[in-house]
Design a protein around this motif. Structure first.
Motif, PDB file in Angstrom:
ATOM      1  N   ILE A  29      54.597  15.492   6.334  1.00 51.25           N
ATOM      2  CA  ILE A  29      55.609  16.391   6.900  1.00 51.25           C
ATOM      3  C   ILE A  29      55.100  17.828   6.957  1.00 51.25           C
ATOM      4  O   ILE A  29      55.377  18.553   7.914  1.00 51.25           O
ATOM      5  N   SER A  30      54.348  18.237   5.969  1.00 52.51           N
ATOM      6  CA  SER A  30      53.881  19.626   5.938  1.00 52.51           C
ATOM      7  C   SER A  30      52.836  19.930   7.005  1.00 52.51           C
ATOM      8  O   SER A  30      52.548  21.102   7.268  1.00 52.51           O
ATOM      9  N   TYR A  35      57.145  22.952  11.059  1.00 53.66           N
ATOM     10  CA  TYR A  35      57.481  22.821   9.641  1.00 53.66           C
ATOM     11  C   TYR A  35      57.324  24.177   8.960  1.00 53.66           C
ATOM     12  O   TYR A  35      56.353  24.891   9.200  1.00 53.66           O
ATOM     13  N   ILE A  36      58.288  24.518   8.093  1.00 52.65           N
ATOM     14  CA  ILE A  36      58.187  25.757   7.318  1.00 52.65           C
ATOM     15  C   ILE A  36      57.968  25.440   5.840  1.00 52.65           C
ATOM     16  O   ILE A  36      56.994  25.875   5.248  1.00 52.65           O
ATOM     17  N   TRP A  56      62.781  23.929   9.179  1.00 49.86           N
ATOM     18  CA  TRP A  56      62.048  23.783  10.443  1.00 49.86           C
ATOM     19  C   TRP A  56      62.288  25.024  11.289  1.00 49.86           C
ATOM     20  O   TRP A  56      63.352  25.641  11.203  1.00 49.86           O
ATOM     21  N   GLU A  57      61.338  25.332  12.151  1.00 49.76           N
ATOM     22  CA  GLU A  57      61.519  26.462  13.064  1.00 49.76           C
ATOM     23  C   GLU A  57      62.662  26.190  14.039  1.00 49.76           C
ATOM     24  O   GLU A  57      63.475  27.072  14.312  1.00 49.76           O
ATOM     25  N   THR A  58      62.722  24.964  14.587  1.00 50.51           N
ATOM     26  CA  THR A  58      63.783  24.590  15.529  1.00 50.51           C
ATOM     27  C   THR A  58      64.281  23.194  15.200  1.00 50.51           C
ATOM     28  O   THR A  58      63.580  22.405  14.551  1.00 50.51           O
ATOM     29  N   LEU A  59      65.465  22.865  15.682  1.00 52.55           N
ATOM     30  CA  LEU A  59      66.014  21.524  15.514  1.00 52.55           C
ATOM     31  C   LEU A  59      65.099  20.491  16.155  1.00 52.55           C
ATOM     32  O   LEU A  59      64.839  19.427  15.594  1.00 52.55           O
ATOM     33  N   GLU A  60      64.568  20.815  17.337  1.00 55.18           N
ATOM     34  CA  GLU A  60      63.713  19.879  18.070  1.00 55.18           C
ATOM     35  C   GLU A  60      62.395  19.607  17.344  1.00 55.18           C
ATOM     36  O   GLU A  60      61.823  18.533  17.507  1.00 55.18           O
ATOM     37  N   ASP A  61      61.914  20.567  16.555  1.00 54.52           N
ATOM     38  CA  ASP A  61      60.700  20.315  15.770  1.00 54.52           C
ATOM     39  C   ASP A  61      60.910  19.125  14.843  1.00 54.52           C
ATOM     40  O   ASP A  61      59.991  18.337  14.609  1.00 54.52           O
ATOM     41  N   HIS A  62      62.131  18.966  14.346  1.00 50.19           N
ATOM     42  CA  HIS A  62      62.422  17.818  13.489  1.00 50.19           C
ATOM     43  C   HIS A  62      62.799  16.584  14.301  1.00 50.19           C
ATOM     44  O   HIS A  62      62.200  15.525  14.157  1.00 50.19           O
ATOM     45  N   THR A  63      63.812  16.728  15.161  1.00 50.82           N
ATOM     46  CA  THR A  63      64.392  15.558  15.830  1.00 50.82           C
ATOM     47  C   THR A  63      63.483  14.943  16.888  1.00 50.82           C
ATOM     48  O   THR A  63      63.556  13.742  17.131  1.00 50.82           O
TER      49      THR A  63
END
Length: 97
Positions: A29-30, A35-36, A56-63
């Motif tokens: 994940i890192s 990822y922050i 996360w920087e943005t929601l889309e970075d995760h989803t």
């Protein structure tokens, strides 16, 4: 910045194995775009209960970026068999004060 929060309930007597697997999964994940930081907290009152917090920087970075990646498949192999029930993941944004 968004905060991903997941309450994780790990199956009985699998906590030590889960924590070891999570250390490996942390490397995955890192390394992801957007990822922050992340942290895993163990509940004091309820055995096998953990709180995962990921920034996360943005929601889309995760989803999208993470969840639709090949790295997520490895994350799933390492961790998803530990959960019962499967966790709900929620996302939060900070309120300016």
């Amino acid at each position: 910045m968004i905060l991903e929060a997941a309450m994780l309930q790990v199956k009985n007597d699998m906590e030590k194995e889960f924590e070891e697997a999570f250390r490996q999964a942390s490397l995955i994940i890192s390394s992801m775009k957007g990822y922050i930081t992340h942290e895993l907290q163990r509940c004091i009152e309820v055995e096998g209960k953990y709180l995962l917090l990921v920034k996360w920087e943005t929601l889309e970075d995760h989803t999208v970026g993470f969840r639709e990646s090949n790295q997520y498949q490895e994350w799933k192999k390492l961790l998803h068999h530990f959960y019962d029930p499967f966790p709900t993941v929620e996302h939060f944004e900070q309120i300016p004060l």
